[in-house]
Design an enzyme around this catalytic site. Structure first.
Site, mmCIF file in Angstrom:
data_model
loop_
_atom_site.group_PDB
_atom_site.id
_atom_site.type_symbol
_atom_site.label_atom_id
_atom_site.label_comp_id
_atom_site.label_asym_id
_atom_site.label_seq_id
_atom_site.Cartn_x
_atom_site.Cartn_y
_atom_site.Cartn_z
ATOM 1 N N GLY A 188 0.786 -1.281 -0.138
ATOM 2 C CA GLY A 188 0.124 -0.021 -0.003
ATOM 3 C C GLY A 188 0.770 1.064 0.132
ATOM 4 O O GLY A 188 0.401 2.229 -0.750
ATOM 5 N N CYS A 189 1.996 1.164 0.880
ATOM 6 C CA CYS A 189 2.831 2.395 0.921
ATOM 7 C C CYS A 189 3.596 2.698 -0.489
ATOM 8 O O CYS A 189 3.729 3.802 -0.689
ATOM 9 C CB CYS A 189 3.800 2.306 2.086
ATOM 10 N N THR A 190 3.809 1.645 -1.091
ATOM 11 C CA THR A 190 4.607 1.686 -2.364
ATOM 12 C C THR A 190 3.571 2.341 -3.363
ATOM 13 O O THR A 190 4.117 3.447 -3.977
ATOM 14 C CB THR A 190 5.246 0.427 -2.786
#
Length: 155
Positions: free
Chosen positions: A45-47
């Protein structure tokens, strides 16, 4: 530190940065600023979220907005993540979670029934004068960067 309120000035803060020197809130003076908090480098998700801000960076810049991403990961971790995604903006390391506390994003979370403390994905839009104009909490990644861009264009 005082609680953040939309329409009020964001207190000054300084954090280590992938730009090679400490980053200060004052560095963004004269520009709108997008500050997004994310849980961890190199997670799915952060990527995806960071890549979305990267892909819209030119449009944010055209709207007069700078971007910084913040997590509690180490500067070394951030530098690898920054290079991997070829980011045009800095990532800031908040290992002691001081700025996370200021923005009230370090919270109890639940994953598969297990409770733990972590960063709640959140984004804040600060205007040229340093006042908080908009906040997004419990962010869902798809379409989020575009929604932030839309608000930045209104400032």
């Amino acid at each position: 530190m005082s609680k953040l309120v939309v329409g009020k000035a964001v207190p000054a803060f300084t954090l280590p940065s992938t730009a090679g020197k400490d980053w200060k809130l004052a560095d963004a003076k004269g520009k709108h600023l997008v500050v997004y908090f994310y849980p961890r480098d190199n997670t799915a998700g952060c990527t995806t979220e960071t890549a979305a801000f990267r892909d819209l960076y030119a449009q944010f810049k055209k709207a007069g907005a700078a971007i910084v991403g913040i997590s509690a990961d180490s500067l070394a971790s951030h530098e690898k993540f920054h290079a991997k995604l070829n980011l045009p903006f800095a990532l800031l390391s908040d290992e002691d979670k001081t700025v996370c506390a200021l923005f009230e994003v370090y919270k109890e979370k639940t994953l598969y029934g297990r409770k733990y403390m972590g960063i709640e994905r959140s984004t804040f839009l600060i205007d040229k004068t340093g006042k908080l104009q908009h906040e997004w909490r419990k962010v869902k990644v798809p379409g989020h960067a575009a929604a932030v861009l839309s608000e930045a264009r209104k400032l």
